[in-house]
Enzyme design. Structure first.
Site, PDB file in Angstrom:
ATOM      1  N   TYR A  90       0.821  -1.205   0.000  1.00  0.00           N
ATOM      2  CA  TYR A  90       0.000   0.000   0.000  1.00  0.00           C
ATOM      3  C   TYR A  90       0.861   1.265   0.000  1.00  0.00           C
ATOM      4  CZ  TYR A  90      -3.115   3.742   1.356  1.00  0.00           C
ATOM      5  OH  TYR A  90      -3.795   4.935   1.382  1.00  0.00           O
ATOM      6  N   ASN A 114       0.870  12.473   4.597  1.00  0.00           N
ATOM      7  CA  ASN A 114       0.170  11.692   5.603  1.00  0.00           C
ATOM      8  C   ASN A 114       0.761  12.002   6.969  1.00  0.00           C
ATOM      9  OD1 ASN A 114      -1.342   9.652   6.874  1.00  0.00           O
ATOM     10  ND2 ASN A 114      -1.154   8.314   5.085  1.00  0.00           N
ATOM     11  N   HIS A 126      -4.514  15.800  -3.919  1.00  0.00           N
ATOM     12  CA  HIS A 126      -4.899  15.976  -2.517  1.00  0.00           C
ATOM     13  C   HIS A 126      -4.745  17.419  -2.039  1.00  0.00           C
ATOM     14  CE1 HIS A 126      -5.112  11.686  -2.539  1.00  0.00           C
ATOM     15  NE2 HIS A 126      -5.121  11.538  -1.230  1.00  0.00           N
ATOM     16  N   TYR A 130     -16.431  34.966  44.250  1.00  0.00           N
ATOM     17  CA  TYR A 130     -15.631  33.821  43.802  1.00  0.00           C
ATOM     18  C   TYR A 130     -14.574  34.204  42.770  1.00  0.00           C
ATOM     19  CZ  TYR A 130     -19.024  30.596  45.952  1.00  0.00           C
ATOM     20  OH  TYR A 130     -19.807  29.908  46.819  1.00  0.00           O
ATOM     21  N   GLU A 166     -12.448   5.428   5.120  1.00  0.00           N
ATOM     22  CA  GLU A 166     -12.041   6.200   6.307  1.00  0.00           C
ATOM     23  C   GLU A 166     -13.315   6.602   7.035  1.00  0.00           C
ATOM     24  OE1 GLU A 166      -9.863   8.992   4.019  1.00  0.00           O
ATOM     25  OE2 GLU A 166      -8.470   7.428   3.371  1.00  0.00           O
ATOM     26  N   PHE A 217      -1.961   7.839  11.762  1.00  0.00           N
ATOM     27  CA  PHE A 217      -2.408   9.123  11.224  1.00  0.00           C
ATOM     28  C   PHE A 217      -3.695   9.615  11.871  1.00  0.00           C
ATOM     29  CE2 PHE A 217      -3.708   5.641   8.318  1.00  0.00           C
ATOM     30  CZ  PHE A 217      -5.050   5.598   8.666  1.00  0.00           C
ATOM     31  N   ARG A 238     -11.806  35.201  45.049  1.00  0.00           N
ATOM     32  CA  ARG A 238     -11.447  34.238  46.086  1.00  0.00           C
ATOM     33  C   ARG A 238     -11.041  32.880  45.514  1.00  0.00           C
ATOM     34  NH1 ARG A 238     -15.844  31.858  49.912  1.00  0.00           N
ATOM     35  NH2 ARG A 238     -17.036  33.569  48.994  1.00  0.00           N
TER      36      ARG A 238
END
Length: 515
Positions: free
Chosen positions: A52, A194, A82, A279, A416, A331, A282
């Site tokens: 791959y 990646n 991409h 508060y 994915e 990834f 404090r």
């Protein structure tokens, strides 16, 4: 300053320095590991079996076998296809940090790139060639593919980049820097695009700004406590020790040290009919201390992520063994997504309690100061609307703090099918940071104005240095004037570190716990 990146062992302080403009060099000792990884990829290609990302398609197309003659074209096509990001260009300082993170990732030799490819990335950093990276387009899984592709297109001479701050074509930027584009070999395009470096760079950059805001907010809170003639009794170390949280203990210690020697505090140490403060005064050690503790957990997570290798597949090459390319899921940016969401929570609370202190100061029934901190209320509105602005910013941050990590949307034809949304979660932090910087600026201006009414009494030496730094940029508000530039000027001081620097040598807590 020049930071030497030691892949897998770079301290948080080095990433902070890079985020703030330090130069970057890769430790020369990393070259052997990089070369070994590249040799392993060459051996895998020579063997001919489908692997791959090396000789197959990507994502849902992983079953498509690519001929050896097309392996360089495969990587080129991957990168340009991409590079599909949209939106505003990412801040070049964050892009530089992203590049440095990627360089450290490649330097561990598990990505399979050649030494020359890693050195080009290093040279781009050294010669101020910064890719133009659109800020939107990553879902934080299968890597930050789109933004890292835009980084990589610059390396092959495609797209746009900045050279010494000037926007131009990537090819022109490389040429003007005396660099040549690289022709990507097997696995190299995938290794570069990646990974989680976009998400991590955004998260780290925001974290370092949040650290600065945290430290400044302690200063502002101490100054407000003095302006409101609040008590430093709640900062007593015995109270904090019984609770045991380290952040609370350190925060209270810093507040005590910031207020030490205040004549304003001494003036009401006895015979003050107020038994307890609200508060927002404090409970500063409890609220800010809790924020400190969770920010340190974020820092630990992001430091590990920065030291990790997050591309895919990963190349394993042990002496005497056949090299292997193993597909996994490093990834997936879930750790970064959680870290970004936690940072958002801390930013919300730092801003929220600061806004409550501003509200206290402008309310004469609580602060016992003139209404809206103006000598002539009615004729003048004073700090009336700055407090409204702070309230608006705090509410905006609350809306943005919804956790990004609980969202997911399937991509790549359901290959994915679970994503982290770390990129969105980290990128939104920059707007939250700026909002809190403006809230803190309004508080500092209000607290300085409040202390003016106590003249000739002075605050502590440390806090008086802060007041002097503010007054050097912004005069006291006697009559109403155009206020927006005053807020902007002090916000810029905060983000530049000028407020925390003014209180030195008072020790303010940091992410490493070394203050």
């Amino acid at each position: 300053m020049t930071v030497i990146l030691t892949p897998g062992d770079t301290p948080l302080a080095h990433w902070r320095a890079i985020a703030r403009g330090a130069s970057v060099r890769l430790d020369p000792s990393a070259e052997a590991a990089i070369a070994a990884g590249a040799a392993a990829v060459a051996a895998i290609v020579a063997k001919g079996a489908p692997v791959y990302g090396i000789n197959t398609g990507f994502g849902k197309l992983a079953s498509v076998r690519i001929d050896d003659a097309d392996l360089e074209k495969l990587q080129h096509n991957l990168v340009v296809s991409h590079a599909s990001g949209v939106g505003e260009p990412l801040d070049p300082a964050i892009v530089r940090l992203m590049m440095a993170l990627k360089l450290a990732n490649l330097g561990q030799g598990a990505s399979g790139v050649r030494v020359a490819t890693a050195r080009l990335l290093e040279a781009m950093l050294a010669r101020d060639v910064v890719p133009l990276v659109p800020a939107q387009g990553s879902v934080g899984a299968s890597g930050d593919l789109a933004p890292l592709s835009h980084m990589t297109t610059t390396m092959i001479g495609v797209g746009e980049a900045f050279f010494r701050g000037e926007r131009m074509s990537a090819a022109a930027a490389l040429a003007r820097a005396g660099l040549a584009p690289v022709v990507l070999g097997a696995k190299e395009g995938l290794a570069l695009l990646n990974g989680t470096q976009f998400s991590t760079a955004n998260a780290l950059h925001a974290l370092f700004a949040t650290e600065r805001l945290f430290r400044t907010a302690l200063v502002a809170g101490a100054l407000t406590t003095d302006a409101a003639k609040g008590s430093d009794g709640p900062f007593d170390p015995r109270i904090q020790r019984l609770r045991r949280h380290p952040g609370q203990i350190e925060t209270a210690s810093a507040l005590r040290e910031l207020m030490a020697g205040s004549a304003i505090r001494a003036s009401h140490s006895r015979d003050d009919d107020r038994i307890q403060d609200p508060y927002c005064l404090r409970c500063q050690p409890q609220v800010m201390g809790a924020a400190l503790d969770i920010l340190r957990s974020v820092a630990a997570t992001l430091a590990r992520e920065a030291d990790g290798v997050t591309d895919n597949p990963l190349i394993f090459h042990e002496e005497g063994a056949e090299p292997e390319a193993i597909s996994g899921g490093n990834f997936h940016a879930e750790p970064v997504a959680f870290a970004a969401d936690i940072t958002a929570l801390a930013l919300c609370e730092i801003g929220s309690i600061a806004e409550r202190r501003i509200s206290l100061l402008v309310d004469p029934s609580l602060s016992r100061l003139p209404a809206f901190l103006t000598p002539r209320p009615g004729l003048n509105s004073g700090f009336m609307i700055p407090q409204v602005t702070a309230a608006a910013l705090v509410s905006e941050n609350k809306q943005m703090a919804h956790p990004a990590s609980v969202d997911s949307i399937p991509t790549s034809a359901n290959q994915e099918d679970h994503v982290s949304m770390a990129a969105h979660g980290a990128y939104r932090l920059h707007r939250m940071v700026r909002n809190v910087a403006h809230v803190a600026a309004i508080e500092l201006l209000a607290a300085a104005q409040g202390c003016d009414f106590h003249a000739p009494l002075a605050s502590s030496p440390a806090l008086e240095r802060v007041r002097a730094a503010i007054r050097a940029r912004v005069p006291a508000l006697d009559d109403d004037r155009f206020f927006a530039p005053d807020i902007a000027a002090v916000a810029d001081m905060i983000l530049a570190g000028e407020i925390e620097a003014a209180v030195a040598p008072v020790a303010l807590p940091d992410l490493e716990g070394t203050a």
